[in-house]
Design a protein around this motif. Structure first.
Motif, PDB file in Angstrom:
ATOM      1  N   MET A   4       1.406  29.811 -39.369  1.00  0.00           N
ATOM      2  CA  MET A   4       2.613  29.210 -38.812  1.00  0.00           C
ATOM      3  C   MET A   4       2.900  29.745 -37.412  1.00  0.00           C
ATOM      4  O   MET A   4       3.251  28.988 -36.502  1.00  0.00           O
ATOM      5  CB  MET A   4       3.799  29.470 -39.737  1.00  0.00           C
ATOM      6  CG  MET A   4       3.673  28.804 -41.103  1.00  0.00           C
ATOM      7  SD  MET A   4       5.162  28.948 -42.095  1.00  0.00           S
ATOM      8  CE  MET A   4       6.193  27.707 -41.324  1.00  0.00           C
ATOM      9  N   VAL A   5       2.739  31.052 -37.221  1.00  0.00           N
ATOM     10  CA  VAL A   5       2.987  31.637 -35.904  1.00  0.00           C
ATOM     11  C   VAL A   5       1.990  31.095 -34.884  1.00  0.00           C
ATOM     12  O   VAL A   5       2.360  30.708 -33.766  1.00  0.00           O
ATOM     13  CB  VAL A   5       2.922  33.176 -35.982  1.00  0.00           C
ATOM     14  CG1 VAL A   5       2.937  33.794 -34.591  1.00  0.00           C
ATOM     15  CG2 VAL A   5       4.091  33.714 -36.802  1.00  0.00           C
ATOM     16  N   LYS A   6       0.714  31.042 -35.265  1.00  0.00           N
ATOM     17  CA  LYS A   6      -0.311  30.523 -34.362  1.00  0.00           C
ATOM     18  C   LYS A   6      -0.084  29.047 -34.049  1.00  0.00           C
ATOM     19  O   LYS A   6      -0.435  28.562 -32.972  1.00  0.00           O
ATOM     20  CB  LYS A   6      -1.706  30.713 -34.971  1.00  0.00           C
ATOM     21  CG  LYS A   6      -2.194  32.151 -34.975  1.00  0.00           C
ATOM     22  CD  LYS A   6      -2.472  32.632 -33.567  1.00  0.00           C
ATOM     23  CE  LYS A   6      -3.070  34.016 -33.566  1.00  0.00           C
ATOM     24  NZ  LYS A   6      -3.273  34.525 -32.181  1.00  0.00           N
ATOM     25  N   GLY A   7       0.493  28.326 -34.992  1.00  0.00           N
ATOM     26  CA  GLY A   7       0.761  26.903 -34.777  1.00  0.00           C
ATOM     27  C   GLY A   7       1.970  26.645 -33.894  1.00  0.00           C
ATOM     28  O   GLY A   7       2.265  25.494 -33.583  1.00  0.00           O
ATOM     29  N   GLY A   8       2.695  27.705 -33.524  1.00  0.00           N
ATOM     30  CA  GLY A   8       3.831  27.529 -32.631  1.00  0.00           C
ATOM     31  C   GLY A   8       5.174  27.467 -33.320  1.00  0.00           C
ATOM     32  O   GLY A   8       6.189  27.132 -32.690  1.00  0.00           O
ATOM     33  N   GLU A   9       5.219  27.803 -34.621  1.00  0.00           N
ATOM     34  CA  GLU A   9       6.491  27.783 -35.333  1.00  0.00           C
ATOM     35  C   GLU A   9       7.443  28.833 -34.755  1.00  0.00           C
ATOM     36  O   GLU A   9       7.021  29.925 -34.360  1.00  0.00           O
ATOM     37  CB  GLU A   9       6.255  28.046 -36.826  1.00  0.00           C
ATOM     38  CG  GLU A   9       7.516  27.971 -37.675  1.00  0.00           C
ATOM     39  CD  GLU A   9       8.185  26.622 -37.581  1.00  0.00           C
ATOM     40  OE1 GLU A   9       9.220  26.536 -36.879  1.00  0.00           O
ATOM     41  OE2 GLU A   9       7.669  25.665 -38.176  1.00  0.00           O
ATOM     42  N   ASP A  10       8.720  28.530 -34.727  1.00  0.00           N
ATOM     43  CA  ASP A  10       9.725  29.484 -34.274  1.00  0.00           C
ATOM     44  C   ASP A  10       9.856  30.592 -35.311  1.00  0.00           C
ATOM     45  O   ASP A  10      10.225  30.326 -36.460  1.00  0.00           O
ATOM     46  CB  ASP A  10      11.074  28.770 -34.102  1.00  0.00           C
ATOM     47  CG  ASP A  10      12.163  29.688 -33.556  1.00  0.00           C
ATOM     48  OD1 ASP A  10      11.895  30.889 -33.377  1.00  0.00           O
ATOM     49  OD2 ASP A  10      13.278  29.186 -33.318  1.00  0.00           O
ATOM     50  N   PRO A  11       9.558  31.860 -34.945  1.00  0.00           N
ATOM     51  CA  PRO A  11       9.666  32.952 -35.929  1.00  0.00           C
ATOM     52  C   PRO A  11      11.060  33.086 -36.525  1.00  0.00           C
ATOM     53  O   PRO A  11      11.210  33.613 -37.628  1.00  0.00           O
ATOM     54  CB  PRO A  11       9.274  34.189 -35.114  1.00  0.00           C
ATOM     55  CG  PRO A  11       8.379  33.667 -34.037  1.00  0.00           C
ATOM     56  CD  PRO A  11       8.975  32.339 -33.670  1.00  0.00           C
ATOM     57  N   ARG A  12      12.082  32.612 -35.826  1.00  0.00           N
ATOM     58  CA  ARG A  12      13.440  32.692 -36.376  1.00  0.00           C
ATOM     59  C   ARG A  12      13.564  31.808 -37.616  1.00  0.00           C
ATOM     60  O   ARG A  12      14.288  32.149 -38.557  1.00  0.00           O
ATOM     61  CB  ARG A  12      14.467  32.275 -35.319  1.00  0.00           C
ATOM     62  CG  ARG A  12      14.562  33.240 -34.148  1.00  0.00           C
ATOM     63  CD  ARG A  12      15.522  32.724 -33.087  1.00  0.00           C
ATOM     64  NE  ARG A  12      15.556  33.627 -31.949  1.00  0.00           N
ATOM     65  CZ  ARG A  12      14.691  33.600 -30.944  1.00  0.00           C
ATOM     66  NH1 ARG A  12      13.694  32.694 -30.943  1.00  0.00           N
ATOM     67  NH2 ARG A  12      14.788  34.447 -29.942  1.00  0.00           N
ATOM     68  N   TYR A  13      12.895  30.666 -37.591  1.00  0.00           N
ATOM     69  CA  TYR A  13      12.897  29.801 -38.785  1.00  0.00           C
ATOM     70  C   TYR A  13      12.238  30.527 -39.953  1.00  0.00           C
ATOM     71  O   TYR A  13      12.747  30.508 -41.081  1.00  0.00           O
ATOM     72  CB  TYR A  13      12.160  28.493 -38.486  1.00  0.00           C
ATOM     73  CG  TYR A  13      11.863  27.682 -39.728  1.00  0.00           C
ATOM     74  CD1 TYR A  13      12.851  26.936 -40.337  1.00  0.00           C
ATOM     75  CD2 TYR A  13      10.589  27.695 -40.298  1.00  0.00           C
ATOM     76  CE1 TYR A  13      12.598  26.206 -41.491  1.00  0.00           C
ATOM     77  CE2 TYR A  13      10.318  26.970 -41.448  1.00  0.00           C
ATOM     78  CZ  TYR A  13      11.321  26.229 -42.040  1.00  0.00           C
ATOM     79  OH  TYR A  13      11.057  25.515 -43.179  1.00  0.00           O
ATOM     80  N   ILE A  14      11.108  31.189 -39.689  1.00  0.00           N
ATOM     81  CA  ILE A  14      10.417  31.920 -40.749  1.00  0.00           C
ATOM     82  C   ILE A  14      11.290  33.065 -41.241  1.00  0.00           C
ATOM     83  O   ILE A  14      11.382  33.325 -42.454  1.00  0.00           O
ATOM     84  CB  ILE A  14       9.055  32.445 -40.247  1.00  0.00           C
ATOM     85  CG1 ILE A  14       8.203  31.295 -39.707  1.00  0.00           C
ATOM     86  CG2 ILE A  14       8.323  33.169 -41.361  1.00  0.00           C
ATOM     87  CD1 ILE A  14       6.888  31.721 -39.078  1.00  0.00           C
TER      88      ILE A  14
END
Length: 452
Positions: free
Chosen positions: A288-298
């Motif tokens: 998810m991080v590598k895909g560009g997901e916002d870490p705040r969402y995670i």
């Protein structure tokens, strides 16, 4: 201005040949992917579950009853090629539209031409690439021509049809799921590329495996990279992984933060945490991080998991989740990601309990069912003489004054039976809570029976 003509689609093997109604394609060198386009369904790789002897499409063709279809799959797995070859095997006229470039006028023209062919005894397979890009009203336009048999519709989409297409259209089509190409299918494409080029690709085994991994299941992308390698000067030394990586740009992972892949990956992370698999959980977090997901969402989802799935079995997890989120906010990327990774590992390894979650849901249901029942009068404060005269606070037992620090009083409304909402598990810290509550319940029963 002349009317627009349908633009040919792209598929696993490059640009499709223009439909019969379109002008002839310009002459010139053809890309490798186009030269390797399958000439029969048996040459299509990676979709045996549909095209093998027992495949759904193969059985449909053998029965001579090709239904309207939605081909759902990732890019570069052969959706357009399959549609074209289905038309050929079924004896249908192939017409292609792309929802990216086509509008209402293009649809109307395609429908009218299909009706004329039908009147002359020829049926049409209408292929619509990126069909999910048509709006709801445009999708409704397909209903009558599909229903009366004017066309056999084959739509291609990379989006989940359940969300992207009208229910009415879906009810008239069969959804066929195409798989991303596995390692064996990608290797077969490389072998075909080498046979076409008349020489092996200048790669050692590790670099060859890396090339397949870089394609990420996309056959067209793989063949385009192979074509770049074939264009290297004669005498080029065999490339290792480092040499290949410096020559070819690495492909970004398939991930769309607003669409299905987003929900698939967060679901995989959540289930891996619940299943106490720290390795899998860390992998999906990294994806998810590598895909560009916002870490705040995670971070928000991890905080929710600490509350819902770890709960009282490890009550410190909630505090750690808040601390990890705060650490990320202070450090940012990439250092702050480590705090979230640490949280992922902790939550995966922690004992799990959803007893608090279940108890809360049960309490909400009970509160809805029982309405406005008043608390017992003995546990109500009595700040006025009137309230004292009405019995508020009378006979209240102050728990700290008892020998056990526990009065055993009833705190549910009068006339309502006690409910057992919270049932702690035997996992982690909650096991100690379970023993303590069992002891208190036994004391309560003794007090009710007058044995204390």
């Amino acid at each position: 201005m002349p009317p627009r003509r349908p633009t040919p689609s792209q598929d696993l093997f490059g640009t499709a040949e223009p439909p019969p109604e379109s002008p002839a394609a310009p002459a010139g060198p053809r890309p490798l992917a186009d030269r390797l386009r399958p000439r029969s369904l048996s040459e299509v790789v990676g979709q045996d579950h549909l095209l093998g002897p027992e495949g759904s499409l193969r059985r449909m063709l053998d029965r001579g009853a090709l239904a309207s279809l939605i081909l759902w799959g990732p890019p570069g797995v052969g959706k357009t090629t399959i549609a074209r070859l289905l038309a050929e095997e079924a004896g249908l006229r192939f017409t292609a539209l792309s929802a990216v470039f086509s509008g209402v006028a293009d649809l109307k023209r395609a429908f009218d031409e299909s009706r004329m062919r039908r009147a002359n005894g020829q049926s049409t397979l209408l292929f619509v690439d990126e069909i999910h890009r048509f709006n709801r009203a445009q999708q409704d336009g397909f209903l009558p021509v599909v229903e009366d048999g004017t066309v056999v519709l084959v739509g291609a989409t990379t989006e989940n049809p359940s969300f992207a297409l009208n229910g009415a259209l879906l009810s008239r089509c069969q959804v066929m799921v195409l798989k991303r190409l596995d390692d064996a299918a990608l290797e077969l494409l490389l072998e075909r590329a080498e046979a076409e080029g008349g020489k092996p690709l200048p790669l050692d085994e590790a670099a060859r495996a890396t090339l397949r991994a870089m394609a990420d299941g996309d056959g067209r992308y793989l063949l385009n990279m192979a074509e770049q390698l074939q264009a290297l000067p004669a005498g080029t030394k065999t490339l290792d992984v480092a040499g290949l990586s410096s020559l070819l740009a690495k492909r970004a992972a398939l991930y769309d933060k607003d669409r299905e892949e987003h929900y698939n990956l967060i679901s995989a992370l959540h289930k891996s945490l619940r299943g106490s698999d720290p390795d899998a959980a860390l992998y999906w977090f990294a994806r998810m991080v590598k895909g560009g997901e916002d870490p705040r969402y995670i971070a928000r989802r991890l905080l929710r998991f600490a509350s819902e799935d770890v709960g009282a079995a490890d009550p410190g997890s909630l505090t750690l989740a808040l601390a990890a989120w705060e650490t990320y906010e202070r450090l940012g990327n990439p250092e702050g990601e480590l705090a979230l990774a640490q949280l992922v590992l902790h939550l995966a390894a922690a004992p799990k309990s959803n007893a608090a979650y279940v108890a809360w849901k049960a309490a909400q249901a009970a509160a809805t069912e029982t309405g406005s029942l008043m608390p017992p009068s003995n546990i109500l404060n009595a700040p006025t003489k009137l309230m004292k005269s009405l019995g508020y606070g009378r006979d209240y037992a102050y728990d700290h004054d008892t020998e056990e620090g526990f009065s055993g009083a009833n705190y549910f409304p009068e006339g309502m039976e006690r409910l057992r909402l919270y049932r702690p598990t035997e996992r982690g810290a909650e096991a100690r809570v379970a023993r303590h509550l069992e002891r208190l319940e036994a004391l309560r029963e003794e007090m009710r029976a007058g044995r204390r």
